[in-house]
Design a protein around this motif. Structure first.
Motif, PDB file in Angstrom:
ATOM      1  N   PHE A 168       0.827  -1.202   0.000  1.00 38.90           N
ATOM      2  CA  PHE A 168       0.000   0.000   0.000  1.00 38.90           C
ATOM      3  C   PHE A 168       0.862   1.254   0.000  1.00 38.90           C
ATOM      4  O   PHE A 168       0.517   2.248  -0.644  1.00 38.90           O
ATOM      5  CB  PHE A 168      -0.922   0.010   1.221  1.00 38.90           C
ATOM      6  CG  PHE A 168      -1.851   1.201   1.241  1.00 38.90           C
ATOM      7  CD1 PHE A 168      -2.999   1.218   0.471  1.00 38.90           C
ATOM      8  CD2 PHE A 168      -1.564   2.310   2.031  1.00 38.90           C
ATOM      9  CE1 PHE A 168      -3.848   2.325   0.476  1.00 38.90           C
ATOM     10  CE2 PHE A 168      -2.402   3.409   2.043  1.00 38.90           C
ATOM     11  CZ  PHE A 168      -3.547   3.417   1.259  1.00 38.90           C
ATOM     12  N   ALA A 169       1.989   1.221   0.715  1.00 36.71           N
ATOM     13  CA  ALA A 169       2.895   2.369   0.745  1.00 36.71           C
ATOM     14  C   ALA A 169       3.410   2.683  -0.656  1.00 36.71           C
ATOM     15  O   ALA A 169       3.560   3.853  -1.029  1.00 36.71           O
ATOM     16  CB  ALA A 169       4.054   2.113   1.695  1.00 36.71           C
ATOM     17  N   GLY A 170       3.673   1.646  -1.444  1.00 31.75           N
ATOM     18  CA  GLY A 170       4.117   1.858  -2.811  1.00 31.75           C
ATOM     19  C   GLY A 170       3.059   2.534  -3.662  1.00 31.75           C
ATOM     20  O   GLY A 170       3.343   3.467  -4.420  1.00 31.75           O
ATOM     21  N   VAL A 171       1.807   2.067  -3.523  1.00 31.12           N
ATOM     22  CA  VAL A 171       0.706   2.693  -4.259  1.00 31.12           C
ATOM     23  C   VAL A 171       0.523   4.132  -3.795  1.00 31.12           C
ATOM     24  O   VAL A 171       0.338   5.048  -4.609  1.00 31.12           O
ATOM     25  CB  VAL A 171      -0.601   1.897  -4.040  1.00 31.12           C
ATOM     26  CG1 VAL A 171      -1.779   2.627  -4.663  1.00 31.12           C
ATOM     27  CG2 VAL A 171      -0.474   0.501  -4.639  1.00 31.12           C
ATOM     28  N   ALA A 172       0.591   4.346  -2.478  1.00 35.16           N
ATOM     29  CA  ALA A 172       0.411   5.692  -1.917  1.00 35.16           C
ATOM     30  C   ALA A 172       1.490   6.642  -2.419  1.00 35.16           C
ATOM     31  O   ALA A 172       1.219   7.805  -2.719  1.00 35.16           O
ATOM     32  CB  ALA A 172       0.428   5.633  -0.392  1.00 35.16           C
ATOM     33  N   LEU A 173       2.726   6.144  -2.537  1.00 40.05           N
ATOM     34  CA  LEU A 173       3.825   6.995  -2.990  1.00 40.05           C
ATOM     35  C   LEU A 173       3.586   7.490  -4.406  1.00 40.05           C
ATOM     36  O   LEU A 173       3.830   8.670  -4.709  1.00 40.05           O
ATOM     37  CB  LEU A 173       5.140   6.210  -2.924  1.00 40.05           C
ATOM     38  CG  LEU A 173       6.398   6.982  -3.344  1.00 40.05           C
ATOM     39  CD1 LEU A 173       6.630   8.168  -2.420  1.00 40.05           C
ATOM     40  CD2 LEU A 173       7.615   6.060  -3.347  1.00 40.05           C
ATOM     41  N   VAL A 174       3.104   6.613  -5.266  1.00 37.39           N
ATOM     42  CA  VAL A 174       2.807   7.014  -6.648  1.00 37.39           C
ATOM     43  C   VAL A 174       1.724   8.089  -6.666  1.00 37.39           C
ATOM     44  O   VAL A 174       1.834   9.094  -7.389  1.00 37.39           O
ATOM     45  CB  VAL A 174       2.359   5.797  -7.476  1.00 37.39           C
ATOM     46  CG1 VAL A 174       1.892   6.231  -8.862  1.00 37.39           C
ATOM     47  CG2 VAL A 174       3.493   4.790  -7.594  1.00 37.39           C
ATOM     48  N   VAL A 175       0.679   7.906  -5.865  1.00 38.88           N
ATOM     49  CA  VAL A 175      -0.416   8.877  -5.823  1.00 38.88           C
ATOM     50  C   VAL A 175       0.066  10.197  -5.254  1.00 38.88           C
ATOM     51  O   VAL A 175      -0.257  11.280  -5.765  1.00 38.88           O
ATOM     52  CB  VAL A 175      -1.593   8.326  -4.991  1.00 38.88           C
ATOM     53  CG1 VAL A 175      -2.693   9.368  -4.865  1.00 38.88           C
ATOM     54  CG2 VAL A 175      -2.141   7.056  -5.628  1.00 38.88           C
ATOM     55  N   VAL A 176       0.845  10.143  -4.172  1.00 38.22           N
ATOM     56  CA  VAL A 176       1.320  11.359  -3.505  1.00 38.22           C
ATOM     57  C   VAL A 176       2.192  12.195  -4.443  1.00 38.22           C
ATOM     58  O   VAL A 176       2.075  13.429  -4.486  1.00 38.22           O
ATOM     59  CB  VAL A 176       2.110  10.992  -2.224  1.00 38.22           C
ATOM     60  CG1 VAL A 176       2.909  12.185  -1.721  1.00 38.22           C
ATOM     61  CG2 VAL A 176       1.155  10.515  -1.152  1.00 38.22           C
ATOM     62  N   LEU A 177       3.068  11.541  -5.198  1.00 35.76           N
ATOM     63  CA  LEU A 177       3.998  12.261  -6.064  1.00 35.76           C
ATOM     64  C   LEU A 177       3.373  12.702  -7.381  1.00 35.76           C
ATOM     65  O   LEU A 177       4.007  13.430  -8.150  1.00 35.76           O
ATOM     66  CB  LEU A 177       5.224  11.390  -6.354  1.00 35.76           C
ATOM     67  CG  LEU A 177       6.096  11.051  -5.134  1.00 35.76           C
ATOM     68  CD1 LEU A 177       7.279  10.190  -5.557  1.00 35.76           C
ATOM     69  CD2 LEU A 177       6.574  12.317  -4.436  1.00 35.76           C
ATOM     70  N   SER A 178       2.142  12.267  -7.658  1.00 36.14           N
ATOM     71  CA  SER A 178       1.459  12.688  -8.881  1.00 36.14           C
ATOM     72  C   SER A 178       0.850  14.069  -8.667  1.00 36.14           C
ATOM     73  O   SER A 178       0.090  14.262  -7.719  1.00 36.14           O
ATOM     74  CB  SER A 178       0.356  11.688  -9.260  1.00 36.14           C
ATOM     75  OG  SER A 178       0.892  10.404  -9.460  1.00 36.14           O
ATOM     76  N   PRO A 179       1.177  15.048  -9.525  1.00 31.06           N
ATOM     77  CA  PRO A 179       0.602  16.397  -9.360  1.00 31.06           C
ATOM     78  C   PRO A 179      -0.912  16.348  -9.392  1.00 31.06           C
ATOM     79  O   PRO A 179      -1.506  15.682 -10.241  1.00 31.06           O
ATOM     80  CB  PRO A 179       1.160  17.157 -10.567  1.00 31.06           C
ATOM     81  CG  PRO A 179       2.390  16.408 -10.964  1.00 31.06           C
ATOM     82  CD  PRO A 179       2.077  14.960 -10.683  1.00 31.06           C
TER      83      PRO A 179
END
Length: 221
Positions: free
Chosen positions: A12-23
């Motif tokens: 989940f942290a990996g998925v969250a990181l992608v979402v967080v870093l997406s403008p």
């Protein structure tokens, strides 16, 4: 009840990181308030994290099943959220156009006045804007209500696990937004120059307006 395995947390942290870093709207909204005053950017980011934990709680309570039964609820959230982003973007674009239409000296004065007027934004107003932005963001709703449940194993405490995963997302998101706020604070003098200030207002406002239109169109597709 079983605790969440480390594989679920890391996944989940990996998925969250992608979402967080997406403008997204949260990025531009935080910058908008941070350029006003850094603490306003912090307040806006905290408001977003409050709504994120709210989405996580709804996921833990099984609201995803409710949205599958009544998809119109998700559509209403998307319409209201898109309209809110469009309102923020168009309002700022009108302001930027007014500043650009002034003479160089007037633009300089207007920009300084606008920056000073930023003090009119209270911390509560910044917090509220952040909360509304995240609460009405259908992509966040999709992330938590659709993607979070698969990371929670059968037999785990659904609500507790969802809040834990939500806290992971919130901490990552808040850290990222604080980096943006720090950058905005360091570059405050440069951003407040008339020409740069006007173009920054145009770019951030146009991004919010475009995101609002995309969300509105997506709500009906």
């Amino acid at each position: 009840m079983d605790a969440l395995p480390s594989t679920a947390l890391l996944g989940f942290a990996g998925v969250a990181l992608v979402v967080v870093l997406s403008p997204g709207p949260d990025t531009f909204l935080t910058l908008r308030y941070a350029l006003n005053r850094p603490r306003n950017g912090v307040a806006a980011a905290l408001g977003m994290m409050i709504s994120i934990m709210g989405w996580a709680a709804l996921a833990g309570l099984g609201v995803a099943a409710l949205l599958q039964t009544y998809p119109a609820i998700h559509q209403v959230i998307a319409v209201v959220g898109g309209a809110y982003l469009l309102y923020l973007g168009l309002g700022s674009l009108i302001k930027a156009r007014f500043l650009a239409g002034a003479s160089a000296a007037t633009a300089r004065t207007a920009t300084r006045t606008a920056a000073a007027a930023g003090s009119a934004y209270t911390l509560f107003q910044s917090l509220r804007a952040g909360m509304l932005s995240a609460a009405l963001n259908p992509k966040l709703g999709l992330l938590f209500l659709a993607l979070m449940p698969p990371f929670i194993p059968v037999g785990s405490n659904m609500l507790g696990s969802a809040l834990l995963l939500g806290a992971i997302f919130a901490l990552m998101g808040f850290a990222y937004l604080m980096v943006l706020t720090a950058i905005a604070a360091k570059a405050m003098a440069w951003f407040k120059s008339p020409t740069v200030g006007i173009w920054l207002e145009r770019v951030s406002s146009a991004a919010l307006a475009i995101m609002g239109i995309v969300v509105l169109v997506g709500a009906f597709l």
